[in-house]
Design a protein around this motif. Structure first.
Motif, mmCIF file in Angstrom:
data_model
loop_
_atom_site.group_PDB
_atom_site.id
_atom_site.type_symbol
_atom_site.label_atom_id
_atom_site.label_comp_id
_atom_site.label_asym_id
_atom_site.label_seq_id
_atom_site.Cartn_x
_atom_site.Cartn_y
_atom_site.Cartn_z
ATOM 1 N N VAL A 287 -45.016 -4.024 9.634
ATOM 2 C CA VAL A 287 -45.820 -2.807 9.550
ATOM 3 C C VAL A 287 -46.137 -2.327 10.960
ATOM 4 O O VAL A 287 -46.436 -3.125 11.852
ATOM 5 C CB VAL A 287 -47.140 -3.057 8.786
ATOM 6 C CG1 VAL A 287 -48.049 -1.827 8.836
ATOM 7 C CG2 VAL A 287 -46.851 -3.435 7.338
ATOM 8 N N ASN A 288 -46.076 -1.031 11.163
ATOM 9 C CA ASN A 288 -46.447 -0.415 12.429
ATOM 10 C C ASN A 288 -47.887 0.082 12.313
ATOM 11 O O ASN A 288 -48.190 0.911 11.450
ATOM 12 C CB ASN A 288 -45.489 0.748 12.713
ATOM 13 C CG ASN A 288 -45.829 1.506 13.991
ATOM 14 O OD1 ASN A 288 -46.807 1.212 14.676
ATOM 15 N ND2 ASN A 288 -45.011 2.499 14.318
ATOM 16 N N PRO A 300 -44.225 2.078 7.789
ATOM 17 C CA PRO A 300 -43.217 1.017 7.705
ATOM 18 C C PRO A 300 -42.515 0.865 9.051
ATOM 19 O O PRO A 300 -42.619 1.739 9.915
ATOM 20 C CB PRO A 300 -42.272 1.530 6.620
ATOM 21 C CG PRO A 300 -42.422 3.019 6.659
ATOM 22 C CD PRO A 300 -43.860 3.268 6.996
ATOM 23 N N ASP A 301 -41.781 -0.237 9.207
ATOM 24 C CA ASP A 301 -41.157 -0.512 10.508
ATOM 25 C C ASP A 301 -39.702 -0.058 10.562
ATOM 26 O O ASP A 301 -38.870 -0.701 11.198
ATOM 27 C CB ASP A 301 -41.260 -2.010 10.838
ATOM 28 C CG ASP A 301 -40.406 -2.871 9.908
ATOM 29 O OD1 ASP A 301 -39.970 -2.358 8.856
ATOM 30 O OD2 ASP A 301 -40.168 -4.050 10.240
ATOM 31 N N HIS A 302 -39.377 1.065 9.904
ATOM 32 C CA HIS A 302 -37.986 1.546 9.903
ATOM 33 C C HIS A 302 -37.980 3.067 9.917
ATOM 34 O O HIS A 302 -39.033 3.716 9.918
ATOM 35 C CB HIS A 302 -37.237 1.015 8.676
ATOM 36 C CG HIS A 302 -37.911 1.349 7.380
ATOM 37 N ND1 HIS A 302 -37.947 2.618 6.843
ATOM 38 C CD2 HIS A 302 -38.595 0.564 6.503
ATOM 39 C CE1 HIS A 302 -38.616 2.608 5.704
ATOM 40 N NE2 HIS A 302 -39.020 1.373 5.476
ATOM 41 N N LEU A 320 -44.874 -0.511 1.116
ATOM 42 C CA LEU A 320 -45.931 -1.073 0.270
ATOM 43 C C LEU A 320 -46.856 -1.965 1.103
ATOM 44 O O LEU A 320 -48.086 -1.908 0.967
ATOM 45 C CB LEU A 320 -45.311 -1.872 -0.877
ATOM 46 C CG LEU A 320 -46.262 -2.459 -1.918
ATOM 47 C CD1 LEU A 320 -47.026 -1.360 -2.645
ATOM 48 C CD2 LEU A 320 -45.490 -3.317 -2.929
ATOM 49 N N GLU A 321 -46.271 -2.763 1.975
ATOM 50 C CA GLU A 321 -47.070 -3.629 2.841
ATOM 51 C C GLU A 321 -47.914 -2.791 3.800
ATOM 52 O O GLU A 321 -49.060 -3.142 4.101
ATOM 53 C CB GLU A 321 -46.164 -4.574 3.630
ATOM 54 C CG GLU A 321 -46.899 -5.570 4.499
ATOM 55 C CD GLU A 321 -47.816 -6.509 3.723
ATOM 56 O OE1 GLU A 321 -48.829 -6.956 4.301
ATOM 57 O OE2 GLU A 321 -47.528 -6.783 2.540
ATOM 58 N N LYS A 325 -51.829 -3.087 4.132
ATOM 59 C CA LYS A 325 -52.385 -3.382 5.450
ATOM 60 C C LYS A 325 -53.455 -2.355 5.824
ATOM 61 O O LYS A 325 -54.499 -2.707 6.398
ATOM 62 C CB LYS A 325 -51.271 -3.399 6.502
ATOM 63 C CG LYS A 325 -51.747 -3.697 7.928
ATOM 64 C CD LYS A 325 -52.427 -5.039 8.031
ATOM 65 C CE LYS A 325 -51.494 -6.190 7.782
ATOM 66 N NZ LYS A 325 -52.176 -7.499 7.964
ATOM 67 N N ALA A 326 -53.228 -1.089 5.510
ATOM 68 C CA ALA A 326 -54.227 -0.050 5.796
ATOM 69 C C ALA A 326 -55.526 -0.330 5.049
ATOM 70 O O ALA A 326 -56.622 -0.220 5.614
ATOM 71 C CB ALA A 326 -53.673 1.324 5.401
#
Length: 365
Positions: A287-288, A300-302, A320-321, A325-326
């Motif tokens: 996650v960013n 997301p990291d993409h 979703l992660e 995380k937020a």
């Protein structure tokens, strides 16, 4: 958000309309747990959502269309219509439409975040060149958010189950990196990361590793002197600010030997130095997170993944992660701020924790 309002309102920007953004959002929101933990708001349009619902047959949930935040349904997915006109969506194609409506979604989402209508924002991927305009002249989400919220600096933190990697420089050409590696920049970034680890991740005394700029961390000046003249002095100054900071470490050995597992975060000097090992070694979904803002934003990291857009193939787990995380960061911030404003509660919690530790010791004996 307060203790009485346990379900935060989380906004979702659609990203490039021809990318995988809306597909990720719909797949993520098809998980019934989302509406149990937050009130989702998609910043797009009914027609664009319906277009991608055909791509994601499992996303058979109902939603409510809104233009007024006072009418959000806390038990349902809400679509905030950012535009009403017909839009020709062409998944996988890089064109003006994708960038134009990515900007409209982002602009409305950020404005809603700034005005407090939503508590956190999860941003779907944009195409950094395609979104460029007179209104959006930034290298990505992070510098744009920094400007909108008028903060002196922010830090991009990539976070996963087993590691967190922050970046000193982000989307900077390689031949410009060294000029941004200054003592002042490193100390400022470390302060942001340290504060975020405490408030956003619930780590009381975080340990942060700092990577060198040059191969072998400069080999004591044989391969560049930035480590000796800039990075080490920055680390010493950070320690004077009561931060547990260590390094500089040679990046290759640091990741190859698993040293990152001993730290709560790593500060990399540039994009690929941090993101290549992160994407190679991260456990779970990455996650960013943008640290240093007065608000919560994850992604997301993409990227936009035009090659699979509109085919129903996009993996939504990172998105979703990012959503979870937020929500987690929001709750950790609330607990941290409550603790800071109520010393008696902090003392009480410490007494309870100590008592629990004593019980555990007695049981072990």
């Amino acid at each position: 958000m307060n203790h009485e309002q346990q379900k935060p309102v989380v906004g979702f920007t659609c990203g490039d309309l021809n990318g995988i953004g809306l597909e990720l959002i719909l797949k993520s929101l098809a998980d019934s747990r989302i509406t149990e933990t937050c009130v989702p708001v998609i910043f797009a349009s009914n027609k664009s959502v319906n277009f991608y619902r055909k791509v994601v047959p499992d996303a058979n949930f109902s939603y409510q269309s809104v233009k007024d935040f006072t009418r959000l349904n806390p038990k349902q997915i809400n679509v905030f219509n950012c535009w009403e006109e017909e839009v020709q969506i062409t998944p996988g194609q890089l064109n003006e439409v994708g960038g134009k409506y990515a900007w409209q979604s982002l602009q409305q989402g950020v404005q809603s975040l700034k005005e407090g209508h939503i508590h956190a924002l999860v941003t779907a991927p944009i195409h950094k060149k395609n979104i460029q305009s007179e209104a959006f002249n930034y290298s990505g989400h992070t510098p744009y958010l920094k400007a909108v919220f008028e903060v002196e600096d922010v830090a991009m933190i990539m976070t996963a189950e087993n590691m967190r990697v922050a970046l000193l420089t982000e989307h900077v050409p390689v031949n410009d990196i060294a000029k941004f590696v200054t003592k002042e920049n490193i100390v400022a970034k470390l302060k942001i990361v340290h504060a975020s680890l405490q408030r956003d991740f619930g780590i009381d005394k975080p340990k942060i590793a700092v990577l060198g700029l040059n191969p072998h961390a400069g080999d004591e000046g044989l391969i560049g002197n930035e480590e000796e003249t800039i990075i080490k002095p920055a680390i010493r100054e950070a320690k004077q600010h009561n931060m547990l900071v260590f390094g500089p470490y040679s990046a290759d050995a640091f990741f190859a030997r698993g040293h990152y597992e001993k730290f709560d975060a790593v500060l990399a000097m540039y994009h690929d130095q941090g993101l290549i090992p992160f994407k190679s070694l991260a456990v779970g979904e990455g996650v960013n997170y943008t640290a240093g803002l007065p608000v919560v934003r994850t992604s997301p990291d993409h990227g936009t993944a035009f090659d699979i857009a509109g085919k129903g193939k996009a993996d939504h787990l990172s998105f979703l992660e990012a959503t979870y995380k937020a929500i987690d960061i929001l709750h950790k911030r609330l607990a941290y701020d409550d603790m800071r404003s109520n010393p008696l509660r902090k003392m009480s919690n410490m007494i309870v924790a100590n008592a629990q530790d004593e019980v555990i010791r007695e049981d072990a004996e």
